[in-house]
Motif scaffolding. Structure first.
Motif, PDB file in Angstrom:
ATOM      1  N   VAL A 155     -12.652 -17.183  56.096  1.00 45.79           N
ATOM      2  CA  VAL A 155     -12.089 -15.402  54.909  1.00 45.79           C
ATOM      3  C   VAL A 155     -11.971 -13.685  55.510  1.00 45.79           C
ATOM      4  O   VAL A 155     -13.023 -13.108  55.945  1.00 45.79           O
ATOM      5  CB  VAL A 155     -12.560 -15.281  53.556  1.00 45.79           C
TER       6      VAL A 155
ATOM      7  N   SER B  51     -11.415  -9.894  55.025  1.00 46.79           N
ATOM      8  CA  SER B  51     -10.448  -8.012  53.975  1.00 46.79           C
ATOM      9  C   SER B  51     -10.260  -7.079  55.228  1.00 46.79           C
ATOM     10  O   SER B  51     -11.941  -6.661  55.163  1.00 46.79           O
ATOM     11  CB  SER B  51     -11.939  -8.544  53.391  1.00 46.79           C
TER      12      SER B  51
ATOM     13  N   ALA C 117      -8.484 -17.404  56.208  1.00 52.60           N
ATOM     14  CA  ALA C 117      -7.808 -16.510  54.615  1.00 52.60           C
ATOM     15  C   ALA C 117      -7.609 -15.334  55.345  1.00 52.60           C
ATOM     16  O   ALA C 117      -8.802 -14.213  55.105  1.00 52.60           O
ATOM     17  CB  ALA C 117      -8.470 -17.490  53.768  1.00 52.60           C
TER      18      ALA C 117
ATOM     19  N   LEU D  71      -7.290 -11.359  53.012  1.00 51.50           N
ATOM     20  CA  LEU D  71      -7.610 -11.973  51.487  1.00 51.50           C
ATOM     21  C   LEU D  71      -5.701 -10.725  51.202  1.00 51.50           C
ATOM     22  O   LEU D  71      -5.189 -10.611  50.184  1.00 51.50           O
ATOM     23  CB  LEU D  71      -7.732 -11.264  50.853  1.00 51.50           C
TER      24      LEU D  71
ATOM     25  N   GLU E 288      -8.320 -21.591  46.227  1.00 51.34           N
ATOM     26  CA  GLU E 288      -8.931 -20.931  46.485  1.00 51.34           C
ATOM     27  C   GLU E 288      -9.928 -22.283  46.414  1.00 51.34           C
ATOM     28  O   GLU E 288     -11.129 -22.709  47.001  1.00 51.34           O
ATOM     29  CB  GLU E 288      -9.904 -19.247  45.883  1.00 51.34           C
TER      30      GLU E 288
ATOM     31  N   ARG F 284      -9.019 -24.874  48.765  1.00 48.47           N
ATOM     32  CA  ARG F 284      -9.618 -24.645  50.555  1.00 48.47           C
ATOM     33  C   ARG F 284     -10.780 -24.563  50.633  1.00 48.47           C
ATOM     34  O   ARG F 284     -11.244 -24.871  52.061  1.00 48.47           O
ATOM     35  CB  ARG F 284      -9.250 -22.944  50.071  1.00 48.47           C
TER      36      ARG F 284
ATOM     37  N   LEU G 227     -17.038 -15.453  56.412  1.00 50.23           N
ATOM     38  CA  LEU G 227     -16.704 -13.999  55.921  1.00 50.23           C
ATOM     39  C   LEU G 227     -16.860 -13.185  57.099  1.00 50.23           C
ATOM     40  O   LEU G 227     -18.175 -12.656  57.438  1.00 50.23           O
ATOM     41  CB  LEU G 227     -17.307 -13.829  54.568  1.00 50.23           C
TER      42      LEU G 227
ATOM     43  N   LEU H 185     -12.627  -8.423  48.971  1.00 53.49           N
ATOM     44  CA  LEU H 185     -13.828  -9.902  48.780  1.00 53.49           C
ATOM     45  C   LEU H 185     -14.474 -10.013  47.890  1.00 53.49           C
ATOM     46  O   LEU H 185     -14.851 -10.905  47.631  1.00 53.49           O
ATOM     47  CB  LEU H 185     -14.310  -9.619  50.491  1.00 53.49           C
TER      48      LEU H 185
ATOM     49  N   TRP I  73     -13.169 -11.440  45.033  1.00 57.48           N
ATOM     50  CA  TRP I  73     -12.453 -12.634  45.886  1.00 57.48           C
ATOM     51  C   TRP I  73     -14.563 -13.316  45.226  1.00 57.48           C
ATOM     52  O   TRP I  73     -13.579 -14.722  44.626  1.00 57.48           O
ATOM     53  CB  TRP I  73     -12.407 -12.966  47.414  1.00 57.48           C
TER      54      TRP I  73
END
Length: 201
Positions: free
Chosen positions: A6, A8, A41, A43, A73, A76, A85, A98, A101
Motif C-alpha cells: 500500500v 500513499s 495499492a 490509495l 479492502e 484485499r 506500507l 493512509l 485507510w
C-alpha cells in the motif's frame, strides 16, 4: 504467497512510489516465476476516501455491514500473507490518506473484536507487516527528539500490536549525506522485497 503493498503519495513520480514499485517487483522476482505475487495499492490514484463517516461508525458499533469500499479492502487484505506500507512521513506519522485507510479498514469485527466481557480478540495474527517510511530529516533529528521511538509506539505497537499483526520490519529511510541517497533507498526496497517470503514458503 501474496503481498499487498500500500502506497500513499499524491505524486506517482515520487521517490515514495519508486520505493513501493521496487518492493513489488522484488517480491515477484525473488524466486521462481509465479511463486510469490504482489499487488500494489495506490490509495491516491484509486481515490480511496479516508473520511470516517456515519457508515463507518455504524460498522464499528456493529449496527451495519462494511461500506462497499471497506469490504473491498478487507477482501484485499484477506488475500495477503504480508502487508507492506510505503509512505512519506508527515508530521512524524502517516499521511492523512493512509491514516484514514487504517481508520476505516482495520475495523472492529475484522481486525480486532472487543467482547462484552471487555476482553480483546486480536484477529490479524496471520498478517506479517512491514513498514517503510520516507522522511525528510536525518537520523540525528529523529534520535535527538525521540521521533523514531514515538512512531514505533504509535504505529507498530498502537495499531498493529492492538490487532495482533506482527511487525516483521519497521524502517525509516531518512536524509543522509551520502552521494546518491535515492539509490540507497531503492536498494533497501529491493532488499526488503527479496526477503519478504522465505525461499521455502
Amino acid at each position: 504467497m501474496h503481498a499487498l503493498i500500500v502506497v500513499s503519495h499524491p505524486d506517482p513520480g515520487s521517490l515514495t512510489h519508486a520505493v513501493a514499485e521496487q518492493v513489488c517487483h522484488s517480491v515477484q522476482s525473488a524466486t521462481a516465476p509465479g511463486t510469490h505475487t504482489a499487488e500494489l495499492a495506490d490509495l491516491a490514484a484509486e481515490g480511496f476516501d479516508p473520511r470516517f463517516t456515519a457508515a463507518d461508525l455504524a460498522l464499528h458499533l456493529q449496527h451495519a455491514p462494511p461500506p462497499p469500499d471497506v469490504a473491498a479492502e478487507h477482501a484485499r487484505l484477506a488475500r495477503a500473507d504480508a502487508l507492506v506500507l510505503v509512505y512519506p512521513v508527515y508530521w512524524w506519522s502517516f499521511p492523512a490518506l493512509l491514516k484514514g485507510w487504517i481508520d476505516r479498514v482495520f475495523t472492529q469485527g475484522y481486525a480486532y473484536e472487543e467482547g462484552a466481557d471487555g476482553k480483546l480478540a486480536k484477529k490479524l495474527g496471520h498478517l506479517q507487516v512491514h513498514l517503510l517510511g520516507i522522511g525528510g530529516a536525518d537520523t540525528g533529528t529523529y534520535e535527538r527528539h525521540g521521533y523514531s521511538e514515538a512512531m514505533k509506539t504509535q504505529i507498530d505497537h498502537g495499531i498493529f500490536g492492538y490487532c495482533g499483526a506482527p511487525v516483521a520490519s519497521s524502517r525509516l529511510l531518512l536524509q543522509s549525506s551520502q552521494q546518491d541517497m535515492a539509490a540507497a533507498h531503492l536498494a533497501a526496497a529491493r532488499e526488503l522485497g527479496s526477503r519478504l517470503f522465505p525461499p521455502s514458503s
